[in-house]
Design a protein around this motif. Structure first.
Motif, PDB file in Angstrom:
ATOM      1  N   GLN A 226       0.831  -1.203   0.000  1.00  0.00           N
ATOM      2  CA  GLN A 226       0.000   0.000   0.000  1.00  0.00           C
ATOM      3  C   GLN A 226       0.865   1.253   0.000  1.00  0.00           C
ATOM      4  O   GLN A 226       0.578   2.226  -0.703  1.00  0.00           O
ATOM      5  CB  GLN A 226      -0.915  -0.006   1.223  1.00  0.00           C
ATOM      6  CG  GLN A 226      -2.015  -1.064   1.169  1.00  0.00           C
ATOM      7  CD  GLN A 226      -2.991  -0.799   0.038  1.00  0.00           C
ATOM      8  OE1 GLN A 226      -3.593   0.266  -0.059  1.00  0.00           O
ATOM      9  NE2 GLN A 226      -3.147  -1.787  -0.840  1.00  0.00           N
ATOM     10  N   LEU A 229       2.048   2.030  -3.403  1.00  0.00           N
ATOM     11  CA  LEU A 229       1.046   2.663  -4.270  1.00  0.00           C
ATOM     12  C   LEU A 229       1.092   4.184  -4.144  1.00  0.00           C
ATOM     13  O   LEU A 229       0.932   4.906  -5.134  1.00  0.00           O
ATOM     14  CB  LEU A 229      -0.354   2.152  -3.916  1.00  0.00           C
ATOM     15  CG  LEU A 229      -0.682   0.712  -4.303  1.00  0.00           C
ATOM     16  CD1 LEU A 229      -2.055   0.320  -3.760  1.00  0.00           C
ATOM     17  CD2 LEU A 229      -0.651   0.542  -5.822  1.00  0.00           C
ATOM     18  N   GLN A 247      -5.627   6.358 -10.412  1.00  0.00           N
ATOM     19  CA  GLN A 247      -5.897   4.944 -10.153  1.00  0.00           C
ATOM     20  C   GLN A 247      -5.157   4.449  -8.914  1.00  0.00           C
ATOM     21  O   GLN A 247      -5.718   3.722  -8.089  1.00  0.00           O
ATOM     22  CB  GLN A 247      -5.489   4.121 -11.377  1.00  0.00           C
ATOM     23  CG  GLN A 247      -6.375   4.358 -12.602  1.00  0.00           C
ATOM     24  CD  GLN A 247      -5.852   3.658 -13.842  1.00  0.00           C
ATOM     25  OE1 GLN A 247      -4.779   3.061 -13.840  1.00  0.00           O
ATOM     26  NE2 GLN A 247      -6.609   3.742 -14.926  1.00  0.00           N
ATOM     27  N   LYS A 248      -3.904   4.852  -8.778  1.00  0.00           N
ATOM     28  CA  LYS A 248      -3.125   4.423  -7.616  1.00  0.00           C
ATOM     29  C   LYS A 248      -3.676   5.028  -6.328  1.00  0.00           C
ATOM     30  O   LYS A 248      -3.778   4.344  -5.305  1.00  0.00           O
ATOM     31  CB  LYS A 248      -1.657   4.821  -7.791  1.00  0.00           C
ATOM     32  CG  LYS A 248      -0.972   4.197  -9.002  1.00  0.00           C
ATOM     33  CD  LYS A 248      -0.932   2.688  -8.927  1.00  0.00           C
ATOM     34  CE  LYS A 248      -0.211   2.110 -10.136  1.00  0.00           C
ATOM     35  NZ  LYS A 248      -0.202   0.621 -10.125  1.00  0.00           N
ATOM     36  N   SER A 251      -6.684   3.341  -5.022  1.00  0.00           N
ATOM     37  CA  SER A 251      -6.405   2.050  -4.393  1.00  0.00           C
ATOM     38  C   SER A 251      -5.816   2.180  -2.993  1.00  0.00           C
ATOM     39  O   SER A 251      -5.917   1.256  -2.188  1.00  0.00           O
ATOM     40  CB  SER A 251      -5.438   1.239  -5.274  1.00  0.00           C
ATOM     41  OG  SER A 251      -5.987   0.991  -6.544  1.00  0.00           O
ATOM     42  N   VAL A 252      -5.209   3.341  -2.700  1.00  0.00           N
ATOM     43  CA  VAL A 252      -4.514   3.468  -1.428  1.00  0.00           C
ATOM     44  C   VAL A 252      -5.218   4.393  -0.444  1.00  0.00           C
ATOM     45  O   VAL A 252      -4.899   4.390   0.748  1.00  0.00           O
ATOM     46  CB  VAL A 252      -3.066   3.976  -1.665  1.00  0.00           C
ATOM     47  CG1 VAL A 252      -3.050   5.456  -2.011  1.00  0.00           C
ATOM     48  CG2 VAL A 252      -2.177   3.693  -0.454  1.00  0.00           C
ATOM     49  N   SER A 255      -6.489   2.992   2.842  1.00  0.00           N
ATOM     50  CA  SER A 255      -5.406   2.608   3.752  1.00  0.00           C
ATOM     51  C   SER A 255      -4.846   3.830   4.466  1.00  0.00           C
ATOM     52  O   SER A 255      -4.478   3.763   5.639  1.00  0.00           O
ATOM     53  CB  SER A 255      -4.283   1.906   2.973  1.00  0.00           C
ATOM     54  OG  SER A 255      -4.720   0.664   2.473  1.00  0.00           O
TER      55      SER A 255
END
Length: 385
Positions: A226, A229, A247-248, A251-252, A255
């Protein structure tokens, strides 16, 4: 090689009993009784070298308490301590005694009382003068005047930046927390990690690189994948690829928001707000948000580039074409390009290539930072959807 830097303060000496001792309990359960915590810490962590820093009135003689009383150097030092007139020359002459007594090289460093900025700077310079580049150090802030631990914290950061020193830990023998005849030893290294976070926030505010948080989050317990990312998202953003960056970040972000590490909890909400641009509308909105963010930081090349690309993306989307296709973007921009968009293009080219901009109107905005920033702000507003 690890060097222990220990501050030496003043103390009351009783002719019958000597200096008052304390029983210092370390976190591994061991207990060491000494009048000066630096001695207990040296025996506990076994550094290769010891640097003791104190003033002209510090209890230097406590370091030589096991030497023969008839030793002339020891007697001179005891008298100088009593008169608060210890000199660097006298301390230097005592170093061989101390090195033999403690079984490792010892450097005695006379420092001023840190009463003003000049004396405070002198202490930092003195410490830097006896520490080698890239050396590993442990700092003991137990003794000395109450304001010296604050200076020691600054010294730790100063040595790390100026001498590339690795500060492994800060120790404090908490005499005021003593209970049942024992004094707990506190490890304060987390304060240095907090400063790392604060410095990273300052770095981000300056250049927009939130990748600096990745190693800090990982060290604070975030999964390494994570954290990676976040680093990748920053790379894509700073190389003009907002789609991959978005996009990255998508995704993170959870977190980051839910990170439970002790230090990260202090900064996670701030970081989450800083990277929230990726939630805005479409690609044109992302690029405009990034352009305005870089404009606030004074990064005019990235600001002009992202604002320019935002106009191209908007024109492409208005035609219903693929905003990620180079041919579609070029055709759409040629069809939709207005005067404000052309000026953004000229400014971006001038900043990127270092060439004279087209038209005197554009050129005048490159004569000063204030003019350039003002004009980019105007162009950003003028070309909003």
């Amino acid at each position: 090689m690890t060097t222990l830097i220990s501050l030496l303060g003043k103390g009351k000496h009783d002719p019958e009993t000597g200096y008052k001792t304390a029983r210092y309990r370390f976190d591994d359960g061991s207990v060491r009784e000494e009048p000066f915590f630096g001695l207990a810490l040296a025996r506990q962590i076994q550094p290769q070298r010891l640097v003791v820093a104190g003033t002209a009135g510090s209890i230097w003689d406590v370091l030589l308490q096991h030497q023969a009383a008839a030793d002339e150097t020891v007697l001179q030092l005891m008298e100088a301590v009593e008169q608060e007139s210890v000199t660097q020359a006298l301390l230097t002459s005592c170093e061989p005694h101390l090195s033999r007594q403690l079984g490792r090289p010892v450097t005695c460093l006379l420092i001023p009382y840190a009463r003003n900025a000049d004396e405070q700077v002198a202490i930092l310079q003195a410490l830097a003068s006896v520490i080698a580049e890239r050396e590993s150090v442990v700092i003991d802030v137990t003794h000395g005047f109450r304001h010296l631990p604050m200076l020691a914290l600054v010294a730790a950061r100063y040595l790390a930046r100026v001498r590339q020193v690795q500060v492994e830990e800060l120790y404090y023998g908490a005499l005021e927390m003593s209970a049942a005849g024992e004094t707990p030893v506190l490890r304060l290294g987390s304060l240095l990690h907090m400063l790392d976070w604060v410095e990273s926030l300052a770095t981000y505010e300056k250049d927009g690189d939130y990748g600096v948080f990745a190693p800090l989050l990982e060290a604070d317990g975030m999964d390494s994948r994570q954290a990676a990312l976040l680093r990748q998202a920053s790379f894509y953003e700073r190389t003009g690829n907002p789609v991959q960056a978005q996009q990255k970040l998508g995704s993170v972000i959870e977190s980051v928001k839910n990170h439970g590490g002790a230090l990260g909890r202090l900064f996670r909400d701030t970081l989450a707000r800083r990277i929230s641009w990726f939630r805005k509308g479409n690609r044109s909105d992302w690029e405009r948000a990034l352009g305005n963010a870089y404009l606030e930081r004074g990064d005019y090349l990235r600001a002009a580039t992202y604002l320019y690309e935002s106009n191209i993306t908007r024109a492409t989307l208005l035609r219903g074409w693929d905003s990620n296709d180079f041919t579609d973007r070029k055709r759409a921009y040629e069809l939709e390009r207005g005067e404000d968009s052309k000026e953004l293009e000229y400014l971006r080219n001038s900043l990127c290539h270092g060439i004279r901009p087209m038209g005197n109107y554009t050129a005048q905005h490159l004569q000063s930072e204030e003019r350039l920033k003002s004009r980019l702000e105007q162009l950003s507003k003028a070309t909003e959807q």
